[in-house]
Design a protein around this motif. Structure first.
Motif, PDB file in Angstrom:
ATOM      1  N   GLU A   1      -5.590  12.586   3.901  1.00 50.27           N
ATOM      2  CA  GLU A   1      -4.319  12.636   3.178  1.00 50.27           C
ATOM      3  C   GLU A   1      -4.571  12.739   1.669  1.00 50.27           C
ATOM      4  OE1 GLU A   1      -0.632  10.281   4.529  1.00 50.27           O
ATOM      5  OE2 GLU A   1      -1.386   9.208   2.799  1.00 50.27           O
ATOM      6  N   GLU A   2      -5.530  11.940   1.187  1.00 53.10           N
ATOM      7  CA  GLU A   2      -5.824  11.943  -0.253  1.00 53.10           C
ATOM      8  C   GLU A   2      -6.426  13.276  -0.676  1.00 53.10           C
ATOM      9  OE1 GLU A   2      -4.903   7.893  -1.282  1.00 53.10           O
ATOM     10  OE2 GLU A   2      -6.960   8.138  -1.963  1.00 53.10           O
TER      11      GLU A   2
ATOM     12  N   HIS B   1      -9.886  -0.598   4.484  1.00 48.96           N
ATOM     13  CA  HIS B   1      -9.326  -1.711   3.726  1.00 48.96           C
ATOM     14  C   HIS B   1      -9.850  -3.068   4.191  1.00 48.96           C
ATOM     15  CE1 HIS B   1      -6.651   1.553   2.714  1.00 48.96           C
ATOM     16  NE2 HIS B   1      -6.346   0.842   1.636  1.00 48.96           N
TER      17      HIS B   1
ATOM     18  N   THR C   1      -6.557   8.373   5.826  1.00 52.20           N
ATOM     19  CA  THR C   1      -6.342   8.170   4.389  1.00 52.20           C
ATOM     20  C   THR C   1      -7.130   9.196   3.594  1.00 52.20           C
ATOM     21  OG1 THR C   1      -6.062   5.810   4.769  1.00 52.20           O
ATOM     22  CG2 THR C   1      -6.482   6.485   2.510  1.00 52.20           C
TER      23      THR C   1
ATOM     24  N   ALA D   1     -11.836   6.271   0.031  1.00 51.97           N
ATOM     25  CA  ALA D   1     -10.806   6.174   1.081  1.00 51.97           C
ATOM     26  C   ALA D   1     -11.509   5.771   2.371  1.00 51.97           C
ATOM     27  CB  ALA D   1     -10.084   7.505   1.226  1.00 51.97           C
TER      28      ALA D   1
ATOM     29  N   THR E   1       1.235   5.884  -1.520  1.00 52.98           N
ATOM     30  CA  THR E   1       1.183   6.979  -0.550  1.00 52.98           C
ATOM     31  C   THR E   1       2.161   8.069  -0.967  1.00 52.98           C
ATOM     32  OG1 THR E   1       0.752   5.381   1.174  1.00 52.98           O
ATOM     33  CG2 THR E   1       1.473   7.525   1.912  1.00 52.98           C
TER      34      THR E   1
ATOM     35  N   CYS F   1      -7.205   5.221  -5.340  1.00 48.14           N
ATOM     36  CA  CYS F   1      -5.807   5.590  -5.122  1.00 48.14           C
ATOM     37  C   CYS F   1      -5.519   6.960  -5.724  1.00 48.14           C
ATOM     38  CB  CYS F   1      -4.887   4.527  -5.732  1.00 48.14           C
ATOM     39  SG  CYS F   1      -3.163   4.968  -5.592  1.00 48.14           S
TER      40      CYS F   1
ATOM     41  N   GLN G   1       0.797  -1.230   0.000  1.00 49.65           N
ATOM     42  CA  GLN G   1       0.000   0.000   0.000  1.00 49.65           C
ATOM     43  C   GLN G   1       0.828   1.279   0.000  1.00 49.65           C
ATOM     44  OE1 GLN G   1      -3.293   0.317   2.865  1.00 49.65           O
ATOM     45  NE2 GLN G   1      -2.928  -1.838   3.239  1.00 49.65           N
TER      46      GLN G   1
END
Ligand code: NDP
Length: 333
Positions: free
Chosen positions: A180-181, A264, A177, A261, A66, A156, A62
């Motif tokens: 961050e994305e 998982h 996540t 996001a 990132t 992603c 993963q």
């Protein structure tokens, strides 16, 4: 003839139709190539276990998707995910780890040595196995996600964000996540909507502040996604605000990119016949060790960690798995 995976070119691989009965014996097989797998390999190689890594569908795991990693010890200025993984890989190779392309498609852990099939064709036997297959991005389960996959929907941002330069995008989720994305995409897109189903973000305070301070990001609290629309390419999303409440209302946003996001799913399915997992598919290990319910099979990283899920905790558990495997092999001999 023993087929060496590392030397197999893709065309050869695609043309292979009949299952092979090729067998190769390995002392320590590591399945998965994230921080857990590479760290296990560094320790196993230095202990002369001659480890072989089967990289899996996403070599490097993963972290290769990132951007900046600021919390991995040893990188005071931060490091990008792909560079960190290249460094770990180089360190594993330095001590003689063999790293191969391929995906484990079935296993038989009822026999000793363990039997592992790679890409439905190459059979490997192994005295010890370290499972470090990590976890895969979850989707909402909407039909439209499939419809616009590759034409607007992605899980992603670092892989696909580039295609949305100057456009409007949405990110779903309220964790680290998602934040961050959203931050990453704000550097490329004209505008970023962050669609959060609750009235708060679950992300760390530092990450939340980064999002709230960013003028390009609009956080839509209490919003759920109902459907996506667009003629061929994605053009927007239909959301529901305050779902199930008296003031529920539909909200339409125009976006060309829609990024998931929302967490998982552990990649444990292929081991399910033999390895005990919890109700969410995370492999159970004996407390304080990497031991699974099968002797000689160990688990490390996100595959066995529903709580911490950090690169550094994955690396730590990879170390544990290699030490556990080393001890197991010594006793076996
Ligand atoms: P998390 O499980 O932390 O967050 C998932 C988010 O998605 C939550 O806000 C959740 O909402 C939301 N969600 C889940 N299902 C749905 C759904 N069906 N519809 C809408 N929203 C949904 O996952 P992350 O991937 O963000 O993080 C995993 C771990 O990795 C965490 O421990 C995190 O701290 C860590 N991490 C650390 C980073 C760093 O330190 N740089 C970077 C990225 C991750 P709800 O809150 O309502 O459940």
């Amino acid at each position: 003839m023993a087929i060496q995976f590392g030397g197999l070119n893709l065309n050869e691989k695609e043309n292979k139709s009949k299952p092979e009965t090729v067998s190769e014996h390995i002392k320590c097989l590591i399945i998965g190539s994230g921080p857990a797998g590479y760290t296990a390999a560094i320790y196993a190689a230095r202990a002369n276990l001659k480890p072989v890594i089967i990289q899996g569908m996403q070599p490097g795991g993963q972290l290769t998707t990132t951007t900046e990693v600021e919390n991995f010890p040893g990188y005071p200025q931060g490091v990008t995910g792909p560079v960190l993984m290249e460094d770990l890989k180089a360190q594993a190779e330095r001590f003689g780890t063999e790293i191969r392309w391929g995906e484990v498609t079935s296993v038989d852990f009822s026999v000793s040595p363990k039997r592992i099939v790679v890409d439905e064709s190459t059979v490997i036997t192994a005295d010890s196995v370290i499972i470090s297959t990590g976890a895969t991005a979850k989707y909402l389960g909407l039909e439209d996600e499939k419809k616009y996959s590759g034409s607007g929907v992605s899980a992603c941002a670092t892989c696909d964000g580039f295609f949305y330069r100057g456009l409007k995008v949405a990110v779903v989720g309220g964790g680290d996540t998602a934040c961050e994305e959203a931050s990453y995409l704000s550097g490329l897109a004209e505008k970023v909507y962050l669609i959060v189903r609750k009235d708060f973000l679950r992300a760390s305070k530092a990450m939340q502040e980064r999002v709230f301070r960013n003028p390009k990001i609009e956080v839509l609290f209490n919003h759920n996604t109902k459907s996506l629309y667009g003629d061929g390419l994605l053009e927007g999303a239909n959301l529901i605000k305050n779902q199930g409440k008296p003031d529920e209302q539909e909200v339409k946003i125009e976006v060309q990119g829609f990024f998931l996001a929302i967490g998982h799913q552990p990649n444990s399915k292929v081991f399910a016949d033999y390895i005990e997992t919890d109700e969410n598919g995370y492999i159970k290990t004996t407390h304080g060790t990497s031991k699974t319910n099968v002797k000689g099979v160990f688990a490390a990283g996100d595959i066995q960690d529903p709580v911490y899920k950090q690169a550094i905790t994955a690396a730590g558990s990879g170390c544990m798995a290699a030490l556990d495997a080393e001890k197991y092999l010594a006793e076996l001999e």
